[in-house]
Write an enzyme that holds these catalytic residues in place. Structure first.
Site, PDB file in Angstrom:
ATOM      1  N   PHE A   1      40.509  75.793  99.721  1.00 50.75           N
ATOM      2  CA  PHE A   1      40.024  75.967 101.094  1.00 50.75           C
ATOM      3  C   PHE A   1      41.145  76.568 101.940  1.00 50.75           C
ATOM      4  CE2 PHE A   1      42.221  72.542 103.432  1.00 50.75           C
ATOM      5  CZ  PHE A   1      42.727  71.794 102.378  1.00 50.75           C
ATOM      6  N   GLY A   2      40.858  76.740 103.213  1.00 47.03           N
ATOM      7  CA  GLY A   2      41.885  77.198 104.152  1.00 47.03           C
ATOM      8  C   GLY A   2      42.537  78.506 103.721  1.00 47.03           C
ATOM      9  N   TYR A   3      43.864  78.494 103.695  1.00 48.28           N
ATOM     10  CA  TYR A   3      44.635  79.701 103.402  1.00 48.28           C
ATOM     11  C   TYR A   3      44.862  79.913 101.897  1.00 48.28           C
ATOM     12  CZ  TYR A   3      45.664  79.305 108.403  1.00 48.28           C
ATOM     13  OH  TYR A   3      45.549  79.216 109.774  1.00 48.28           O
ATOM     14  N   ASP A   4      44.226  79.093 101.049  1.00 43.65           N
ATOM     15  CA  ASP A   4      44.476  79.163  99.602  1.00 43.65           C
ATOM     16  C   ASP A   4      44.344  80.578  99.005  1.00 43.65           C
ATOM     17  OD1 ASP A   4      45.187  76.545  99.259  1.00 43.65           O
ATOM     18  OD2 ASP A   4      43.226  75.860  98.582  1.00 43.65           O
TER      19      ASP A   4
ATOM     20  N   THR B   1      40.048  61.829 108.142  1.00 43.61           N
ATOM     21  CA  THR B   1      39.922  63.278 108.240  1.00 43.61           C
ATOM     22  C   THR B   1      38.462  63.666 108.337  1.00 43.61           C
ATOM     23  OG1 THR B   1      40.433  65.391 107.162  1.00 43.61           O
ATOM     24  CG2 THR B   1      39.838  63.598 105.723  1.00 43.61           C
ATOM     25  N   LYS B   2      38.231  64.845 108.900  1.00 38.81           N
ATOM     26  CA  LYS B   2      36.870  65.388 108.893  1.00 38.81           C
ATOM     27  C   LYS B   2      36.763  66.487 107.842  1.00 38.81           C
ATOM     28  CE  LYS B   2      35.275  63.760 113.185  1.00 38.81           C
ATOM     29  NZ  LYS B   2      34.808  63.934 114.533  1.00 38.81           N
TER      30      LYS B   2
ATOM     31  N   ASP C   1      48.535  65.371 107.710  1.00 35.30           N
ATOM     32  CA  ASP C   1      48.559  66.547 108.580  1.00 35.30           C
ATOM     33  C   ASP C   1      49.336  67.603 107.828  1.00 35.30           C
ATOM     34  OD1 ASP C   1      47.663  67.683 111.091  1.00 35.30           O
ATOM     35  OD2 ASP C   1      49.781  67.984 111.499  1.00 35.30           O
ATOM     36  N   SER C   2      48.753  68.767 107.765  1.00 32.79           N
ATOM     37  CA  SER C   2      49.348  69.781 106.909  1.00 32.79           C
ATOM     38  C   SER C   2      49.205  71.143 107.540  1.00 32.79           C
ATOM     39  CB  SER C   2      48.652  69.761 105.550  1.00 32.79           C
ATOM     40  OG  SER C   2      47.255  69.703 105.727  1.00 32.79           O
TER      41      SER C   2
HETATM   42  P1  ITT Z   1      41.789  66.879 109.734  1.00 26.15           P
HETATM   43  O1  ITT Z   1      42.702  67.085 110.899  1.00 26.15           O
HETATM   44  O2  ITT Z   1      40.439  66.310 110.111  1.00 26.15           O
HETATM   45  O3  ITT Z   1      42.439  66.132 108.593  1.00 26.15           O
HETATM   46  P2  ITT Z   1      42.074  69.727 109.349  1.00 26.15           P
HETATM   47  O4  ITT Z   1      41.451  70.703 108.399  1.00 26.15           O
HETATM   48  O5  ITT Z   1      42.011  70.044 110.814  1.00 26.15           O
HETATM   49  O6  ITT Z   1      41.419  68.289 109.058  1.00 26.15           O
HETATM   50  P3  ITT Z   1      44.965  69.735 109.574  1.00 26.15           P
HETATM   51  O7  ITT Z   1      44.966  69.369 111.011  1.00 26.15           O
HETATM   52  O8  ITT Z   1      45.935  69.042 108.669  1.00 26.15           O
HETATM   53  O9  ITT Z   1      43.543  69.491 108.882  1.00 26.15           O
HETATM   54  O10 ITT Z   1      45.117  71.287 109.503  1.00 26.15           O
HETATM   55  C1  ITT Z   1      45.579  71.851 108.404  1.00 26.15           C
HETATM   56  C2  ITT Z   1      45.061  73.266 108.272  1.00 26.15           C
HETATM   57  O11 ITT Z   1      46.041  73.919 107.434  1.00 26.15           O
HETATM   58  C3  ITT Z   1      43.733  73.296 107.519  1.00 26.15           C
HETATM   59  O12 ITT Z   1      42.620  73.386 108.343  1.00 26.15           O
HETATM   60  C4  ITT Z   1      43.913  74.557 106.645  1.00 26.15           C
HETATM   61  O13 ITT Z   1      43.553  75.708 107.388  1.00 26.15           O
HETATM   62  C5  ITT Z   1      45.418  74.586 106.382  1.00 26.15           C
HETATM   63  N1  ITT Z   1      45.690  73.870 105.097  1.00 26.15           N
HETATM   64  C6  ITT Z   1      46.147  72.596 104.944  1.00 26.15           C
HETATM   65  N2  ITT Z   1      46.232  72.281 103.636  1.00 26.15           N
HETATM   66  C7  ITT Z   1      45.805  73.371 102.963  1.00 26.15           C
HETATM   67  C8  ITT Z   1      45.642  73.665 101.597  1.00 26.15           C
HETATM   68  O14 ITT Z   1      45.888  72.792 100.631  1.00 26.15           O
HETATM   69  N3  ITT Z   1      45.188  74.864 101.269  1.00 26.15           N
HETATM   70  C9  ITT Z   1      44.900  75.784 102.214  1.00 26.15           C
HETATM   71  N4  ITT Z   1      45.000  75.588 103.531  1.00 26.15           N
HETATM   72  C10 ITT Z   1      45.462  74.383 103.913  1.00 26.15           C
END
Ligand code: ITT
Length: 197
Positions: A150-153, A7-8, A69-70
């Protein structure tokens, strides 16, 4: 045993290390392992994309490789952004921009139900593959609350924690999160495989 996380996303490495290091694994990012590969996530499911990412890194090292992948699946949006969660607001968009776009799209929606989903792919140095899944249910708030994660947390209110994931401490989030659950399922499977040998 080393685990290279394909992952990045540094936050993911942090969350994965937090769970696996107490069990004796050394967890490192692909960058720490000196692997520079940009993988196109062309799959239409989380499981396919996790395998695509893990296989690309496994080809370049002799360690165990883990990829996740999430994404966030919102009921009123027929499961979107789903596998497109990272790219939902365009390439390079910040977490704040993604949140703003989602809040705008959800403005008139009364059904706020959503779930985070993770699929994890783990590849042993001999090529054996294990895939696990985890989910956590909650609701999309109307404004962000909290600073952690991070993200949508900040807009994901967890029904179980009764707070947003961004208000939770890392341990608290890991204990019920989609990634925490997929990692715990993975740990059980790996223990069985390694124990049988
Ligand atoms: P890699 O592909 O390099 O692993 P990524 O951030 O692009 O990193 P994903 O393709 O799995 O990862 O995309 C998942 C997105 O979903 C991520 O960028 C977040 O915006 C969101 N996400 C996933 N897990 C999360 C979490 O625990 N809390 C909040 N947002 C999350």
């Amino acid at each position: 045993m080393n685990i290279v996380v394909a992952t990045k996303n540094k936050n993911k490495v942090f969350e994965i290390a937090h769970i696996f290091e107490p069990l004796g694994f050394t967890v490192m990012s692909q960058e720490d392992a000196g692997i520079d590969v940009d993988v196109e996530e062309t799959g239409d499911t989380f499981a396919k994309n996790a395998l695509i990412k893990a296989r690309a890194v496994a080809m370049l090292c002799d360690d165990c490789v883990l990829a996740d992948d999430s994404g966030l699946c919102v009921e009123a949006l027929d499961g979107r952004p789903g596998v497109y969660s990272a790219r939902y607001a365009g390439p390079g968009a910040t977490d704040i921009e993604k949140i703003e776009k989602l809040l705008l799209e959800m403005q008139d929606k009364t059904n706020r139900k959503a779930k985070f989903v993770t699929n994890i792919a783990f590849i042993f140095p001999d090529g054996r593959e294990v895939v696990t899944q985890g989910e956590v249910h909650g609701r999309i708030l109307r404004e962000p609350i909290g600073e952690n994660g991070f993200g949508y947390d900040p807009i994901f209110y967890s029904d179980e924690l009764e707070k947003t994931f961004a208000q939770a401490e890392p341990d608290e989030k890991n204990s019920i999160s989609h990634r925490g659950r997929a990692l715990s399922a993975l740990y059980d499977e790996i223990k069985e495989i390694v124990g049988d040998e």
